[in-house]
Design a protein around this motif. Structure first.
Motif, PDB file in Angstrom:
ATOM      1  N   CYS A  52       0.820  -1.218   0.000  1.00  0.00           N
ATOM      2  CA  CYS A  52       0.000   0.000   0.000  1.00  0.00           C
ATOM      3  C   CYS A  52       0.851   1.264   0.000  1.00  0.00           C
ATOM      4  O   CYS A  52       0.623   2.181   0.786  1.00  0.00           O
ATOM      5  CB  CYS A  52      -0.950  -0.002   1.198  1.00  0.00           C
ATOM      6  SG  CYS A  52      -2.054  -1.420   1.217  1.00  0.00           S
ATOM      7  N   CYS A  69      -5.459  -2.863   1.598  1.00  0.00           N
ATOM      8  CA  CYS A  69      -4.707  -1.722   2.104  1.00  0.00           C
ATOM      9  C   CYS A  69      -5.147  -1.268   3.476  1.00  0.00           C
ATOM     10  O   CYS A  69      -4.572  -0.337   4.041  1.00  0.00           O
ATOM     11  CB  CYS A  69      -4.764  -0.558   1.120  1.00  0.00           C
ATOM     12  SG  CYS A  69      -3.641  -0.813  -0.273  1.00  0.00           S
ATOM     13  N   THR A 131     -10.224  11.142  -0.102  1.00  0.00           N
ATOM     14  CA  THR A 131      -9.133  10.860  -1.041  1.00  0.00           C
ATOM     15  C   THR A 131      -9.395  11.533  -2.384  1.00  0.00           C
ATOM     16  O   THR A 131     -10.516  11.540  -2.871  1.00  0.00           O
ATOM     17  CB  THR A 131      -8.994   9.343  -1.231  1.00  0.00           C
ATOM     18  OG1 THR A 131      -8.687   8.743   0.023  1.00  0.00           O
ATOM     19  CG2 THR A 131      -7.900   9.017  -2.234  1.00  0.00           C
ATOM     20  N   TYR A 153      -8.983   9.574   5.971  1.00  0.00           N
ATOM     21  CA  TYR A 153      -8.176   9.510   4.751  1.00  0.00           C
ATOM     22  C   TYR A 153      -8.214  10.873   4.055  1.00  0.00           C
ATOM     23  O   TYR A 153      -9.253  11.297   3.537  1.00  0.00           O
ATOM     24  CB  TYR A 153      -8.717   8.435   3.800  1.00  0.00           C
ATOM     25  CG  TYR A 153      -8.257   7.041   4.128  1.00  0.00           C
ATOM     26  CD1 TYR A 153      -7.336   6.394   3.316  1.00  0.00           C
ATOM     27  CD2 TYR A 153      -8.726   6.371   5.244  1.00  0.00           C
ATOM     28  CE1 TYR A 153      -6.901   5.104   3.608  1.00  0.00           C
ATOM     29  CE2 TYR A 153      -8.303   5.081   5.554  1.00  0.00           C
ATOM     30  CZ  TYR A 153      -7.389   4.460   4.734  1.00  0.00           C
ATOM     31  OH  TYR A 153      -6.951   3.193   5.033  1.00  0.00           O
ATOM     32  N   ASP A 155      -5.592  11.612   1.802  1.00  0.00           N
ATOM     33  CA  ASP A 155      -4.506  11.415   0.841  1.00  0.00           C
ATOM     34  C   ASP A 155      -4.860  11.941  -0.544  1.00  0.00           C
ATOM     35  O   ASP A 155      -6.025  12.086  -0.891  1.00  0.00           O
ATOM     36  CB  ASP A 155      -4.135   9.924   0.760  1.00  0.00           C
ATOM     37  CG  ASP A 155      -5.344   9.030   0.541  1.00  0.00           C
ATOM     38  OD1 ASP A 155      -6.372   9.244   1.223  1.00  0.00           O
ATOM     39  OD2 ASP A 155      -5.288   8.128  -0.312  1.00  0.00           O
ATOM     40  N   TRP A 175      -6.229   5.991  12.827  1.00  0.00           N
ATOM     41  CA  TRP A 175      -5.636   5.766  11.506  1.00  0.00           C
ATOM     42  C   TRP A 175      -5.737   7.072  10.718  1.00  0.00           C
ATOM     43  O   TRP A 175      -6.809   7.481  10.303  1.00  0.00           O
ATOM     44  CB  TRP A 175      -6.419   4.659  10.798  1.00  0.00           C
ATOM     45  CG  TRP A 175      -5.789   4.118   9.561  1.00  0.00           C
ATOM     46  CD1 TRP A 175      -5.702   4.732   8.343  1.00  0.00           C
ATOM     47  CD2 TRP A 175      -5.160   2.844   9.395  1.00  0.00           C
ATOM     48  NE1 TRP A 175      -5.074   3.916   7.438  1.00  0.00           N
ATOM     49  CE2 TRP A 175      -4.731   2.751   8.054  1.00  0.00           C
ATOM     50  CE3 TRP A 175      -4.937   1.774  10.256  1.00  0.00           C
ATOM     51  CZ2 TRP A 175      -4.081   1.627   7.553  1.00  0.00           C
ATOM     52  CZ3 TRP A 175      -4.294   0.655   9.765  1.00  0.00           C
ATOM     53  CH2 TRP A 175      -3.874   0.580   8.428  1.00  0.00           C
ATOM     54  N   VAL A 177      -4.264   9.183   7.412  1.00  0.00           N
ATOM     55  CA  VAL A 177      -3.540   9.073   6.149  1.00  0.00           C
ATOM     56  C   VAL A 177      -3.473  10.444   5.478  1.00  0.00           C
ATOM     57  O   VAL A 177      -4.501  11.008   5.094  1.00  0.00           O
ATOM     58  CB  VAL A 177      -4.208   8.053   5.208  1.00  0.00           C
ATOM     59  CG1 VAL A 177      -3.426   7.955   3.897  1.00  0.00           C
ATOM     60  CG2 VAL A 177      -4.288   6.687   5.881  1.00  0.00           C
ATOM     61  N   THR A 179      -1.008  10.914   2.953  1.00  0.00           N
ATOM     62  CA  THR A 179      -0.111  10.589   1.848  1.00  0.00           C
ATOM     63  C   THR A 179      -0.371  11.472   0.623  1.00  0.00           C
ATOM     64  O   THR A 179      -1.513  11.812   0.323  1.00  0.00           O
ATOM     65  CB  THR A 179      -0.312   9.110   1.456  1.00  0.00           C
ATOM     66  OG1 THR A 179       0.035   8.288   2.557  1.00  0.00           O
ATOM     67  CG2 THR A 179       0.537   8.739   0.254  1.00  0.00           C
ATOM     68  N   THR A 199      -1.519   4.550  13.513  1.00  0.00           N
ATOM     69  CA  THR A 199      -0.841   4.600  12.226  1.00  0.00           C
ATOM     70  C   THR A 199      -0.906   6.016  11.663  1.00  0.00           C
ATOM     71  O   THR A 199      -1.983   6.603  11.579  1.00  0.00           O
ATOM     72  CB  THR A 199      -1.495   3.624  11.232  1.00  0.00           C
ATOM     73  OG1 THR A 199      -1.280   2.285  11.684  1.00  0.00           O
ATOM     74  CG2 THR A 199      -0.900   3.777   9.840  1.00  0.00           C
ATOM     75  N   ARG A 201       0.465   8.133   8.303  1.00  0.00           N
ATOM     76  CA  ARG A 201       1.104   8.095   6.988  1.00  0.00           C
ATOM     77  C   ARG A 201       1.264   9.518   6.461  1.00  0.00           C
ATOM     78  O   ARG A 201       0.290  10.203   6.154  1.00  0.00           O
ATOM     79  CB  ARG A 201       0.287   7.247   6.005  1.00  0.00           C
ATOM     80  CG  ARG A 201       0.230   5.774   6.385  1.00  0.00           C
ATOM     81  CD  ARG A 201      -0.129   4.909   5.204  1.00  0.00           C
ATOM     82  NE  ARG A 201       0.843   5.031   4.130  1.00  0.00           N
ATOM     83  CZ  ARG A 201       0.771   4.336   2.997  1.00  0.00           C
ATOM     84  NH1 ARG A 201      -0.229   3.491   2.794  1.00  0.00           N
ATOM     85  NH2 ARG A 201       1.686   4.490   2.056  1.00  0.00           N
TER      86      ARG A 201
END
Length: 278
Positions: A52, A69, A131, A153, A155, A175, A177, A179, A199, A201
């Motif tokens: 991922c 992912c 996203t 998310y 990202d 979590w 993200v 990215t 987590t 990212r």
């Protein structure tokens, strides 16, 4: 006659060894060394950091599939953790009046073509997927309505700046993200409030300085991905992170790696530093 017999025995042994080798290969083709994972329907083993990472490394792209992912670690440690708070109440969301270009799946919401976080979602959403939108900033109060978020998310946007205390009320978020944005620094105050974060990212940004003091003494942080940024040894500050198990630093600008950089990371098992940028 004796030589013929010896020849037959030798040939039989060679055939037997070949068969055994084939069987061993067959029964072990679904196993990979520690720190790697097996690509679907193949015997290809890829390093954990390829799981991922935004690039299809496996023949069938299973390393980047939506279903797979969710576990970017590729280990059972993440799944076997006790999480009574995991999803919250999945049926406690008012999904009748979904905002335009947003869809609900119980208390998970996905939105497209937004330039900022929508403010008219159900206040009990537990996962927000933004996203590939056009967000550029995360302001201090932009998420304050949504205090039950577990997954966030953000990202593949154009986020340049995170205001301090933007995550102040995200006490359940584990979590995060970010990215593929354009974030250039992480300072004290940027991650304040993420008391259950596991987590993080931040890969594929433009980060030149990262101070994770907001996470000091966290007993939940498991993985931090900072790959493909512009960090150096002097611009990365890691405080006491007793549960940090994996950190990914590929493709940065580290001149060297010193032991004291990870002095507070007593549980660290996996460190990735390769392909340094110039």
């Amino acid at each position: 006659m004796r030589y013929k017999h010896i020849g037959l025995v030798g040939a039989s042994l060679i055939i037997t060894l070949c068969l055994l080798s084939g069987l061993m290969y067959y029964f072990n083709q679904d196993k990979c060394p520690v720190g790697t994972f097996l690509c679907y329907n193949s015997t290809i083993c890829m390093p954990q950091r390829s799981w991922c990472n935004g690039v299809s490394d496996c023949p069938y792209s299973d390393d980047e599939s939506t279903e797979n992912c969710f576990d970017m670690h590729g280990t059972w440690d993440w799944f076997t953790k006790d999480r009574q708070y995991f999803w919250g109440n999945l049926e406690d969301c008012d999904t009748r009046d979904a905002p335009v270009r947003c869809t609900y799946d119980m208390c998970h919401v996905s939105c497209t073509n937004y330039t900022e976080v929508p403010q008219n979602l159900s206040t009990n959403v537990t996962a927000i997927f933004l996203t590939e939108n056009s967000l550029t900033h995360l302001t201090r109060n932009v998420l304050s309505r949504y205090r039950e978020i577990r997954l966030l998310y953000l990202d593949n946007n154009d986020i340049v700046e995170i205001e301090k205390w933007a995550f102040l009320h995200q006490n359940e978020l584990f979590w995060l993200v970010l990215t593929t944005n354009r974030i250039n620094e992480i300072q004290t105050g940027h991650l304040t409030g993420l008391n259950k974060l596991e987590t993080l990212r931040l890969d594929q940004n433009n980060i030149v300085m990262a101070d994770f003091s907001d996470l000091e003494n966290s007993t939940t942080v498991y993985l931090i991905d900072l790959s493909k940024n512009m960090l150096t040894t002097s611009s990365l500050k890691l405080p006491q992170l007793p549960t940090l198990t994996e950190i990914i630093l590929d493709e940065n600008r580290f001149e060297s790696i010193t032991e004291d950089l990870f002095a507070g990371c007593s549980a660290l098992k996996s460190l990735y530093v390769s392909r340094l940028r110039k």
